[in-house]
Design a protein around this motif. Structure first.
Motif, PDB file in Angstrom:
ATOM      1  N   THR A   3       0.828  -1.202   0.000  1.00 24.67           N
ATOM      2  CA  THR A   3       0.000   0.000   0.000  1.00 24.67           C
ATOM      3  C   THR A   3       0.861   1.251   0.000  1.00 24.67           C
ATOM      4  O   THR A   3       0.612   2.223  -0.721  1.00 24.67           O
ATOM      5  N   ARG A   4       1.949   1.242   0.790  1.00 22.10           N
ATOM      6  CA  ARG A   4       2.849   2.390   0.872  1.00 22.10           C
ATOM      7  C   ARG A   4       3.531   2.653  -0.480  1.00 22.10           C
ATOM      8  O   ARG A   4       3.621   3.799  -0.931  1.00 22.10           O
ATOM      9  N   LEU A   5       3.980   1.587  -1.133  1.00 19.76           N
ATOM     10  CA  LEU A   5       4.624   1.737  -2.436  1.00 19.76           C
ATOM     11  C   LEU A   5       3.652   2.297  -3.465  1.00 19.76           C
ATOM     12  O   LEU A   5       4.026   3.117  -4.312  1.00 19.76           O
ATOM     13  N   PHE A   6       2.406   1.831  -3.397  1.00 21.71           N
ATOM     14  CA  PHE A   6       1.398   2.309  -4.325  1.00 21.71           C
ATOM     15  C   PHE A   6       1.147   3.815  -4.146  1.00 21.71           C
ATOM     16  O   PHE A   6       1.059   4.575  -5.114  1.00 21.71           O
ATOM     17  N   LEU A   7       1.054   4.249  -2.869  1.00 17.67           N
ATOM     18  CA  LEU A   7       0.843   5.664  -2.593  1.00 17.67           C
ATOM     19  C   LEU A   7       2.020   6.517  -3.070  1.00 17.67           C
ATOM     20  O   LEU A   7       1.851   7.608  -3.611  1.00 17.67           O
ATOM     21  N   LEU A   8       3.246   5.992  -2.877  1.00 19.14           N
ATOM     22  CA  LEU A   8       4.436   6.716  -3.349  1.00 19.14           C
ATOM     23  C   LEU A   8       4.427   6.866  -4.859  1.00 19.14           C
ATOM     24  O   LEU A   8       4.792   7.907  -5.407  1.00 19.14           O
ATOM     25  N   LEU A   9       4.007   5.805  -5.548  1.00 21.13           N
ATOM     26  CA  LEU A   9       3.938   5.851  -7.000  1.00 21.13           C
ATOM     27  C   LEU A   9       2.936   6.904  -7.454  1.00 21.13           C
ATOM     28  O   LEU A   9       3.208   7.693  -8.372  1.00 21.13           O
ATOM     29  N   ILE A  10       1.779   6.955  -6.837  1.00 21.98           N
ATOM     30  CA  ILE A  10       0.763   7.945  -7.191  1.00 21.98           C
ATOM     31  C   ILE A  10       1.287   9.358  -6.950  1.00 21.98           C
ATOM     32  O   ILE A  10       1.112  10.263  -7.769  1.00 21.98           O
ATOM     33  N   MET A  11       1.997   9.562  -5.812  1.00 22.03           N
ATOM     34  CA  MET A  11       2.554  10.879  -5.516  1.00 22.03           C
ATOM     35  C   MET A  11       3.555  11.299  -6.583  1.00 22.03           C
ATOM     36  O   MET A  11       3.584  12.447  -7.013  1.00 22.03           O
ATOM     37  N   CYS A  12       4.381  10.344  -7.026  1.00 24.93           N
ATOM     38  CA  CYS A  12       5.383  10.656  -8.044  1.00 24.93           C
ATOM     39  C   CYS A  12       4.731  11.087  -9.356  1.00 24.93           C
ATOM     40  O   CYS A  12       5.218  11.991 -10.043  1.00 24.93           O
ATOM     41  N   LEU A  13       3.615  10.441  -9.670  1.00 20.28           N
ATOM     42  CA  LEU A  13       2.937  10.778 -10.921  1.00 20.28           C
ATOM     43  C   LEU A  13       2.468  12.230 -10.924  1.00 20.28           C
ATOM     44  O   LEU A  13       2.447  12.890 -11.951  1.00 20.28           O
ATOM     45  N   PHE A  14       2.096  12.727  -9.719  1.00 20.98           N
ATOM     46  CA  PHE A  14       1.596  14.095  -9.638  1.00 20.98           C
ATOM     47  C   PHE A  14       2.705  15.113  -9.382  1.00 20.98           C
ATOM     48  O   PHE A  14       2.620  16.249  -9.800  1.00 20.98           O
ATOM     49  N   ILE A  15       3.763  14.690  -8.698  1.00 20.65           N
ATOM     50  CA  ILE A  15       4.800  15.637  -8.296  1.00 20.65           C
ATOM     51  C   ILE A  15       5.881  15.794  -9.343  1.00 20.65           C
ATOM     52  O   ILE A  15       6.306  16.891  -9.660  1.00 20.65           O
ATOM     53  N   LEU A  16       6.330  14.674  -9.937  1.00 23.58           N
ATOM     54  CA  LEU A  16       7.466  14.736 -10.848  1.00 23.58           C
ATOM     55  C   LEU A  16       6.999  15.037 -12.268  1.00 23.58           C
ATOM     56  O   LEU A  16       6.119  14.367 -12.786  1.00 23.58           O
ATOM     57  N   PRO A  17       7.599  16.040 -12.908  1.00 24.37           N
ATOM     58  CA  PRO A  17       7.276  16.290 -14.316  1.00 24.37           C
ATOM     59  C   PRO A  17       7.677  15.101 -15.169  1.00 24.37           C
ATOM     60  O   PRO A  17       8.605  14.376 -14.841  1.00 24.37           O
ATOM     61  N   SER A  18       7.013  14.945 -16.265  1.00 27.86           N
ATOM     62  CA  SER A  18       7.295  13.810 -17.142  1.00 27.86           C
ATOM     63  C   SER A  18       7.680  14.299 -18.518  1.00 27.86           C
ATOM     64  O   SER A  18       7.118  15.263 -19.037  1.00 27.86           O
ATOM     65  N   ALA A  19       8.678  13.616 -19.129  1.00 30.62           N
ATOM     66  CA  ALA A  19       9.111  13.989 -20.478  1.00 30.62           C
ATOM     67  C   ALA A  19       8.029  13.742 -21.516  1.00 30.62           C
ATOM     68  O   ALA A  19       8.125  14.185 -22.637  1.00 30.62           O
ATOM     69  N   SER A  20       6.992  13.008 -21.133  1.00 28.78           N
ATOM     70  CA  SER A  20       5.908  12.756 -22.072  1.00 28.78           C
ATOM     71  C   SER A  20       4.692  13.631 -21.777  1.00 28.78           C
ATOM     72  O   SER A  20       3.608  13.388 -22.281  1.00 28.78           O
ATOM     73  N   ALA A  21       4.887  14.678 -20.929  1.00 29.37           N
ATOM     74  CA  ALA A  21       3.776  15.568 -20.615  1.00 29.37           C
ATOM     75  C   ALA A  21       3.268  16.250 -21.878  1.00 29.37           C
ATOM     76  O   ALA A  21       4.000  16.435 -22.844  1.00 29.37           O
ATOM     77  N   GLN A  22       2.005  16.666 -21.838  1.00 30.70           N
ATOM     78  CA  GLN A  22       1.421  17.301 -23.009  1.00 30.70           C
ATOM     79  C   GLN A  22       2.120  18.612 -23.309  1.00 30.70           C
ATOM     80  O   GLN A  22       2.394  19.421 -22.428  1.00 30.70           O
ATOM     81  N   GLN A  23       2.405  18.828 -24.581  1.00 28.74           N
ATOM     82  CA  GLN A  23       3.115  20.021 -24.988  1.00 28.74           C
ATOM     83  C   GLN A  23       2.233  21.259 -24.825  1.00 28.74           C
ATOM     84  O   GLN A  23       1.032  21.219 -25.059  1.00 28.74           O
TER      85      GLN A  23
END
Length: 793
Positions: A3-23
């Motif tokens: 559960t903790r790993l899953f929550l960390l993954l979700i946080m990363c998706l929102f916090i860390l910018p992604s190189a595939s973000a919409q232009q």
């Protein structure tokens, strides 16, 4: 734990910018149609035609082969059409690019429309016009489809039966054949739903043809021809919508005979373009508008969407001309900084695609009988500047047209090399023509090339082949190196090796030698071993030796240039602390124009690599030269200065030049003016922004090497470093917080940045990557092709 790993993954998706973000979305848009006064408004600038309406206000679309300028008018719409092989005699009697056609959509009569807006969306390369008239919403869409090679126009309304107009194409600048060789014949004929524009150009005996297919939905269509049969039109009445498909071609074929045959024989035996144009139009019609639009967007976005630059969150709600005028009055806009950068990438894609000719001095556009300076490929900086942004802004494929062009003129270039050596250094002449290499002078176009001489020396060739090394170095494609880059670089090195003559001091100097376009006491200044020629010869030899090592090539010639490169003495510092433009100068401004637009003796700093961080005295002298040269220049001259200040890693000075471009040299449609309009300033400006954000010429990736204070917070995604590393960087308060590196070719990655050794590096699986720490500011690590690596502070 799960559960903790899953929550960390979700946080990363929102916090860390992604190189595939919409232009981010970018548009040029205006609340008024482009003015159009035609020939009445054309004046002279630097001896060439200048039209402030066409150059300042029309919006350009293009697919490499063709360019069109859209005016967006509601009385009579004007679409100005250029085709890049359409060659006339030109100002120097060696060929020049001319205006193919003017396409008028007449009889609209929508005076004083409401809520008018015309735009050019850079994200999908579609130009639109929207307005209301008498309760009806009217929309037009224009795009230049590369895969199908058609320009597509759609006119529609939100009520049925409201589209009525007359389509009237015009062939401009027609002349009877004459003793001057400036004749152009042509006629426009209409039959059924097709208008055909066809004729011949006297100087080259060059046939040309365009077709416009008119596809209405509903309503009536009527084709009409006047009594002469030369002025055909199509009348549309009460249609729901209408699609226009446009293709234009000539009998031009890119092959060696274009550059070796006499003007009247260059295209003898080539097929008339009628069949090719007809097939192109029919195939496009079979696909239909929706498929053509989808095909266009997918093709274009595969290139444009690779890079995103974010310096702000705003998207201003005012027209582009107002935004620019505010900027020029001192109300700077970070969005405008982004917009001009991305516009350069748009223009490069629109004017350089595989199978087409390279972008000329005006890219892919010209409304004149012949373009200023013939619309040529000027090799003492302009054609090189056109491609500087290709590599670091992730558009390496668009360099292919120059590769194809170069390989086509190589036979002529070899003949010119032999003649040049025979004249200037006969003792070095080889009886085997191929061993004399090839050369290129300043002047060139789609129909001819020149030898070095006059106001530019042989270094123009080394300046050119620098592009070929970068083509490999940014892609790391050994197939490119073997087939294209190494043969080009080797042939140029063979020529340059034979331009050198020994001195009593043991140096080897280019003789004769000229720094591009510099004059002294009213005449072209010729010398021996000026910094431009010596520096570009050094770059040529250096790149060839690196390439030969990669390809495991050995030869006596390679041993020769390995010895010669140490005797070039390319960079000298004068009494003023400056990089000397000429060996014989003592203080700055002893020789030539001290404020000259060219700053050729610093080409070894950019785009060259001889002056770098490991030569601090030379770097310091380069800044002295930059300060003395000043900024009283041309649009492209300021763009070169921008790149040079970026290379000395002075972000604020580089940014001042970028702002100067916007404040003094950018028109309302964001074209760069020399004046007149030249595209190199746009493309060089885009390259300069990328150079401020990433450098890799010193053997390592340097993120944010010249970040100005004005760009305090931001990010970029998709810029490319040598080694074919695709880099994304995120920063706050001027300091990098995250860096993502996609390794497209594998190999070792070296990064230099403040305190980089304290960044954590993980792969896509979250596994920590083993690194070698060279210092607290430099690390290296092995990469696997196709893998992405994440660095976080």
């Amino acid at each position: 734990m799960k559960t903790r790993l899953f929550l960390l993954l979700i946080m990363c998706l929102f916090i860390l910018p992604s190189a595939s973000a919409q232009q981010k979305e970018y548009s040029l848009w205006y609340s008024q149609p482009a003015p159009n006064e035609g020939a009445e408004n054309i004046v002279k600038s630097r001896g060439f035609p200048y039209d402030k309406y066409w150059e300042r206000w029309s919006l350009p679309i293009g697919n490499g082969y063709m360019g069109a300028c859209i005016f967006g008018r509601t009385d009579t719409e004007r679409i100005q059409l250029t085709e890049k092989t359409f060659g006339v005699k030109g100002p120097y009697k060696k060929g020049g690019i001319g205006n193919f056609a003017e396409i008028y959509i007449e009889g609209i009569h929508h005076d004083q429309p409401l809520n008018y807006k015309r735009s050019l969306r850079l994200n999908d390369a579609i130009s639109t016009v929207n307005y209301q008239y008498e309760g009806v919403n009217y929309t037009r869409e224009y795009f230049a489809n590369y895969p199908s090679n058609v320009i597509v126009v759609k006119l529609k309304a939100d009520q049925p039966g409201k589209i009525s107009f007359t389509l009237r194409p015009v062939l401009p600048y027609l002349h009877e054949y004459n003793d001057e060789g400036t004749g152009r014949t042509g006629k426009v004929s209409a039959q059924n739903d097709l208008i055909t524009l066809t004729g011949d150009i006297q100087f080259f005996r060059l046939p040309y043809e365009a077709q416009i297919k008119v596809i209405p939905s509903g309503g009536q269509l009527k084709a009409m021809n006047d009594e002469s049969g030369n002025n055909g039109t199509i009348r549309i009445q009460q249609a729901d919508s209408v699609v226009l498909l446009i293709n234009a071609q000539t009998a031009y074929q890119l092959k060696s005979s274009v550059f070796t045959a006499s003007p009247e024989n260059k295209f003898t035996g080539n097929e008339h373009p009628h069949r090719a144009v007809s097939q192109c139009i029919q195939k496009a019609a079979d696909k239909g508008y929706e498929a053509l639009c989808k095909e266009h967007i997918a093709d274009y976005q595969s290139l444009f969407s690779r890079v995103d630059l974010r310096l702000c969150d705003e998207t201003p709600g005012i027209p582009t001309d107002s935004l620019l005028h505010d900027y020029q009055r001192g109300k700077e806009s970070l969005y405008m900084d982004e917009l001009l950068f991305q516009y350069g990438r748009y223009l490069l894609i629109a004017s350089s695609r595989k199978g087409s000719l390279p972008p000329h001095l005006q890219g892919a556009w010209s409304q004149y009988e012949y373009a200023p300076w013939s619309g040529g490929y000027w090799h003492n900086i302009n054609i090189q500047m056109n491609y500087w942004a290709a590599f670091n802004t992730n558009l390496a494929e668009v360099f292919i047209p120059y590769v194809e062009y170069n390989e086509a003129f190589r036979q002529s270039a070899n003949e010119k090399a032999t003649s040049y050596i025979k004249k200037n250094n006969p003792d070095a002449l080889s009886a085997i023509p191929e061993e004399n290499g090839w050369t290129i002078g300043t002047g060139a176009n789609a129909f001819s090339i020149d030898s070095p001489g006059g106001h530019s020396g042989p270094g123009t060739g080394g300046f050119t082949t620098k592009l070929f090394w970068d083509y490999y170095d940014f892609t790391r494609d050994e197939d490119i190196l073997k087939k294209h880059s190494y043969p080009a670089m080797l042939g140029m090195a063979k020529f340059l090796s034979k331009t050198l003559k020994p001195t009593e001091e043991g140096y080897l100097l280019a003789d004769p030698s000229s720094s591009p376009e510099q004059y002294h006491n009213g005449t072209t200044y010729q010398t021996k071993g000026c910094a431009f020629d010596q520096g570009m010869i050094w770059e040529s030899f250096h790149d060839v030796l690196k390439a030969a090592d990669i390809l495991k090539e050995e030869s006596p010639f390679l041993r020769t240039i390995k010895e010669q490169i140490g005797k070039l003495d390319a960079i000298q510092i004068g009494e003023s602390g400056q990089i000397k433009e000429y060996r014989e100068e003592k203080k700055y401004s002893d020789i030539g124009d001290p404020r000259h637009r060219h700053i050729s003796h610093l080409c070894a700093l950019y785009p060259g690599t001889l002056i770098n961080a490991e030569t601090p005295e030379w770097l310091k002298a380069a800044t002295v030269t930059l300060n003395n040269r000043g900024d009283k220049s041309t649009g492209w001259g300021v763009a070169h200065r921008l790149n040079l200040w970026a290379r000395v890693k002075d972000g604020d000075m580089a940014y001042q030049r970028y702002q100067l471009l916007l404040k003094k040299y950018i028109l309302e449609n964001l074209w760069n003016m020399h004046p007149p309009f030249q595209i190199d300033g746009n493309l060089g400006g885009t390259a300069g922004v990328a150079e401020m954000l990433i450098q890799s010429h010193e053997g390592y990736i340097n993120p944010l090497p010249a970040l100005p204070a004005a760009w305090r917070d931001g990010s970029y995604e998709g810029l490319v470093a040598r080694g074919n590393f695709v880099v994304s960087v995120f920063w706050k308060q001027g300091l990098m917080t995250q860096m993502d590196v996609l390794s497209r070719a594998g190999g070792e990655c070296v990064i230099q940045y403040k305190d980089i050794a304290n960044f954590t590096i993980k792969d896509a699986k979250g596994k920590k990557v083993k690194t070698i720490r060279e210092s607290k500011n430099r690390i290296r690590f092995a990469t696997q092709k196709g893998n992405t690596y994440y660095l976080n502070h």
